[in-house]
Design an enzyme around this catalytic site. Structure first.
Site, PDB file in Angstrom:
ATOM      1  N   HIS A 104       0.834  -1.208   0.000  1.00  0.00           N
ATOM      2  CA  HIS A 104       0.000   0.000   0.000  1.00  0.00           C
ATOM      3  C   HIS A 104       0.870   1.260   0.000  1.00  0.00           C
ATOM      4  O   HIS A 104       0.653   2.163  -0.810  1.00  0.00           O
ATOM      5  CB  HIS A 104      -0.951  -0.005   1.195  1.00  0.00           C
ATOM      6  CG  HIS A 104      -1.536   1.340   1.495  1.00  0.00           C
ATOM      7  ND1 HIS A 104      -2.353   2.006   0.602  1.00  0.00           N
ATOM      8  CD2 HIS A 104      -1.408   2.167   2.578  1.00  0.00           C
ATOM      9  CE1 HIS A 104      -2.712   3.179   1.134  1.00  0.00           C
ATOM     10  NE2 HIS A 104      -2.148   3.294   2.318  1.00  0.00           N
ATOM     11  N   HIS A 133       3.822   7.404   5.270  1.00  0.00           N
ATOM     12  CA  HIS A 133       2.626   8.117   5.732  1.00  0.00           C
ATOM     13  C   HIS A 133       1.804   7.377   6.785  1.00  0.00           C
ATOM     14  O   HIS A 133       1.038   8.002   7.512  1.00  0.00           O
ATOM     15  CB  HIS A 133       1.738   8.521   4.539  1.00  0.00           C
ATOM     16  CG  HIS A 133       0.904   7.419   3.959  1.00  0.00           C
ATOM     17  ND1 HIS A 133       1.374   6.529   3.035  1.00  0.00           N
ATOM     18  CD2 HIS A 133      -0.387   7.057   4.173  1.00  0.00           C
ATOM     19  CE1 HIS A 133       0.425   5.675   2.705  1.00  0.00           C
ATOM     20  NE2 HIS A 133      -0.661   5.965   3.389  1.00  0.00           N
ATOM     21  N   ASP A 134       1.941   6.056   6.872  1.00  0.00           N
ATOM     22  CA  ASP A 134       1.161   5.322   7.879  1.00  0.00           C
ATOM     23  C   ASP A 134       2.012   4.814   9.049  1.00  0.00           C
ATOM     24  O   ASP A 134       1.511   4.072   9.895  1.00  0.00           O
ATOM     25  CB  ASP A 134       0.439   4.130   7.224  1.00  0.00           C
ATOM     26  CG  ASP A 134      -0.807   4.558   6.447  1.00  0.00           C
ATOM     27  OD1 ASP A 134      -1.468   5.536   6.862  1.00  0.00           O
ATOM     28  OD2 ASP A 134      -1.136   3.921   5.423  1.00  0.00           O
ATOM     29  N   GLU A 144       0.688   6.493  12.418  1.00  0.00           N
ATOM     30  CA  GLU A 144      -0.672   6.073  12.755  1.00  0.00           C
ATOM     31  C   GLU A 144      -0.762   4.580  13.091  1.00  0.00           C
ATOM     32  O   GLU A 144      -1.471   4.181  14.005  1.00  0.00           O
ATOM     33  CB  GLU A 144      -1.589   6.384  11.565  1.00  0.00           C
ATOM     34  CG  GLU A 144      -3.045   6.431  11.928  1.00  0.00           C
ATOM     35  CD  GLU A 144      -3.854   7.038  10.781  1.00  0.00           C
ATOM     36  OE1 GLU A 144      -3.608   8.210  10.444  1.00  0.00           O
ATOM     37  OE2 GLU A 144      -4.697   6.329  10.225  1.00  0.00           O
ATOM     38  N   ASP A 145      -0.041   3.761  12.353  1.00  0.00           N
ATOM     39  CA  ASP A 145      -0.208   2.305  12.507  1.00  0.00           C
ATOM     40  C   ASP A 145       0.911   1.618  13.278  1.00  0.00           C
ATOM     41  O   ASP A 145       0.726   0.504  13.769  1.00  0.00           O
ATOM     42  CB  ASP A 145      -0.277   1.633  11.122  1.00  0.00           C
ATOM     43  CG  ASP A 145      -1.542   1.998  10.368  1.00  0.00           C
ATOM     44  OD1 ASP A 145      -2.468   2.542  10.997  1.00  0.00           O
ATOM     45  OD2 ASP A 145      -1.594   1.748   9.155  1.00  0.00           O
ATOM     46  N   ASP A 186      -3.321   8.368  -1.408  1.00  0.00           N
ATOM     47  CA  ASP A 186      -3.731   7.369  -0.405  1.00  0.00           C
ATOM     48  C   ASP A 186      -5.152   6.870  -0.709  1.00  0.00           C
ATOM     49  O   ASP A 186      -5.417   5.657  -0.696  1.00  0.00           O
ATOM     50  CB  ASP A 186      -3.677   8.039   0.975  1.00  0.00           C
ATOM     51  CG  ASP A 186      -3.831   7.057   2.120  1.00  0.00           C
ATOM     52  OD1 ASP A 186      -3.440   5.885   1.975  1.00  0.00           O
ATOM     53  OD2 ASP A 186      -4.320   7.484   3.189  1.00  0.00           O
TER      54      ASP A 186
HETATM   55 ZN    ZN Z   1      -2.438   4.855   3.722  1.00  0.00          ZN
END
Ligand code: ZN
Length: 184
Positions: free
Chosen positions: A37, A63-64, A67-68, A124
């Protein structure tokens, strides 16, 4: 940024993301590695900007991670510089908020984001719509898939006018919304 530094930045970002997302899979039926992704997002950004913005491509890979994967913004800033860290921060949801509120805020924040963060959001959402079309999460009923499409459209409404190529890609994917109810 000279070419050598730009290359290093992008390669290091890809490597860092591959390590951080190593155990994470996408929700779709084919359970692709999550890295696919972020590679997808970085590739969309690279193509849409003619490879001219290494920090944005690096942010695509990263980018994640906050957050993840609980990477801190300070860690990103130390390793990749403030430009990259700030771009990631702009597209990172506040996970202390309830999910519905986070989704509402994404719509609200998109319109006020920087031009490059808007491109990142567009890329995204392109990747996510494509994933739902090609490898839908088996535990998502059709209604939830449709709702994701419509929410993404609302987020993208605030991201228009920054990159025609990404916008056209998003619109072409959104136009396939009917396939979600076509029973196949
Ligand atoms: Zn993403």
């Amino acid at each position: 940024m000279d070419t050598h530094n730009a290359t290093l930045l992008v390669v290091r970002a890809a490597h860092f993301a591959a390590q951080k997302h190593v155990d994470q899979r996408r929700k779709g039926e084919s359970a692709e590695p999550y890295f696919n992704h972020v590679a997808d997002v970085a590739a969309h950004l690279a193509e849409a900007t003619g490879g001219g913005d290494a920090a944005l491509i690096a942010a695509g890979y990263l980018h994640d991670t906050v957050e993840d994967q609980d990477v801190t913004p300070a860690e990103l800033a130390a390793q990749f510089g403030h430009d990259v860290a700030d771009l990631v921060a702009e597209v990172t949801d506040d996970k202390s908020l309830p999910k519905l509120e986070r989704k509402r805020l994404q719509i609200e924040h998109a319109a006020h984001a920087s031009l490059r963060a808007k491109m990142l959001k567009l890329a995204d959402k392109c990747s996510n719509l494509n994933a739902i079309l090609t490898s839908p999460p088996p535990d998502w009923p059709t209604q939830r898939r449709l709702a994701y499409f419509d929410w993404a459209l609302a987020v993208v409404a605030g991201c228009r006018g920054v990159n025609p190529q990404l916008e056209a890609r998003f619109d072409a994917l959104y136009a396939r919304r009917g396939e979600l109810t076509a029973g196949g």
